[in-house]
Write a protein that holds these residues in place. Structure first.
Motif, PDB file in Angstrom:
ATOM      1  N   ALA A  16       0.812  -1.219   0.000  1.00 50.52           N
ATOM      2  CA  ALA A  16       0.000   0.000   0.000  1.00 50.52           C
ATOM      3  C   ALA A  16       0.846   1.270   0.000  1.00 50.52           C
ATOM      4  CB  ALA A  16      -0.950  -0.004   1.191  1.00 50.52           C
TER       5      ALA A  16
ATOM      6  N   GLN B 210       2.119   1.900  -3.471  1.00 48.45           N
ATOM      7  CA  GLN B 210       1.003   2.304  -4.328  1.00 48.45           C
ATOM      8  C   GLN B 210       0.619   3.760  -4.078  1.00 48.45           C
ATOM      9  OE1 GLN B 210      -0.458   0.656  -6.913  1.00 48.45           O
ATOM     10  NE2 GLN B 210       1.248  -0.760  -6.571  1.00 48.45           N
ATOM     11  N   TRP B 211       0.611   4.164  -2.811  1.00 47.57           N
ATOM     12  CA  TRP B 211       0.303   5.560  -2.485  1.00 47.57           C
ATOM     13  C   TRP B 211       1.374   6.505  -3.040  1.00 47.57           C
ATOM     14  CZ3 TRP B 211      -0.900   4.143   3.253  1.00 47.57           C
ATOM     15  CH2 TRP B 211      -2.155   3.558   3.334  1.00 47.57           C
TER      16      TRP B 211
ATOM     17  N   GLN C  68       0.749   6.807  -6.694  1.00 44.89           N
ATOM     18  CA  GLN C  68      -0.420   7.656  -6.948  1.00 44.89           C
ATOM     19  C   GLN C  68      -0.065   9.128  -6.781  1.00 44.89           C
ATOM     20  OE1 GLN C  68      -3.605   6.351  -4.406  1.00 44.89           O
ATOM     21  NE2 GLN C  68      -3.862   4.404  -5.486  1.00 44.89           N
TER      22      GLN C  68
END
Length: 178
Positions: free
Chosen positions: A60, A63-64, A67
């Motif tokens: 996560a 992924q953050w 992003q």
């Protein structure tokens, strides 16, 4: 590998922390989000080839970070307009008006445009990757074009040809429309 050495990090196994540092350093260098994703895929391929099973790309935190890079840098969308016969005529007119080009260069550029138009070629199929590099194994050369009763073009590699097997395009003559 070079990134890890220059930052005093252990290259393998790839940790989430290392991956985040790597992608943020690429973003700080101005690389596009999609390019960063390709680099990360290469790193993970190396990671898996060495026998490490953990896929840190699904973490996560990474992924953050990705992003955030996508939001911050944005995705580059260069508009690619189709070349129409009208636009081809306008390009010809612009070339004709160029006083800084000799007539042979003008003819060569117009021939390239026309060949690309009628052969439905992508720009990467008939030009060098950049003005600073020339790859004889990828760039279309005069010897790759044969003139018979048709124009036969040997394309060395395409976007959809990952193994660079190449293919041949035949542009058949047409009769004039009356």
């Amino acid at each position: 590998m070079d990134f890890c050495l220059s930052h005093g990090l252990v290259a393998l196994p790839v940790t989430t922390r290392t991956a985040i540092l790597f992608v943020t350093s690429l973003a700080n260098r101005g690389l596009a989000y999609r390019t960063i994703k390709v680099y990360l895929a290469g790193v993970m391929h190396h990671h898996v080839e060495r026998g490490y099973a953990d896929d840190v790309t699904m973490h996560a935190l990474l992924q953050w970070a990705l992003q955030g890079i996508r939001r911050g840098n944005g995705e580059v969308h260069r508009p690619r307009l189709p070349i129409t016969i009208d636009l081809l005529r306008r390009l010809k007119e612009c070339l004709h008006q160029r006083a800084d080009m000799c007539s042979n260069d003008k003819l060569m550029v117009l021939a390239s445009f026309t060949l690309a138009f009628y052969g439905f070629l992508r720009v990467s199929e008939f030009t060098a990757q950049s003005s600073m590099e020339f790859d004889v194994n990828a760039t279309l050369l005069a010897r790759d074009i044969v003139l018979t009763n048709a124009i036969i073009i040997k394309i060395k590699s395409t976007k959809t040809d990952p193994y660079a097997r190449g293919h041949t395009i035949r542009i058949a003559p047409t009769s004039p429309v009356s």
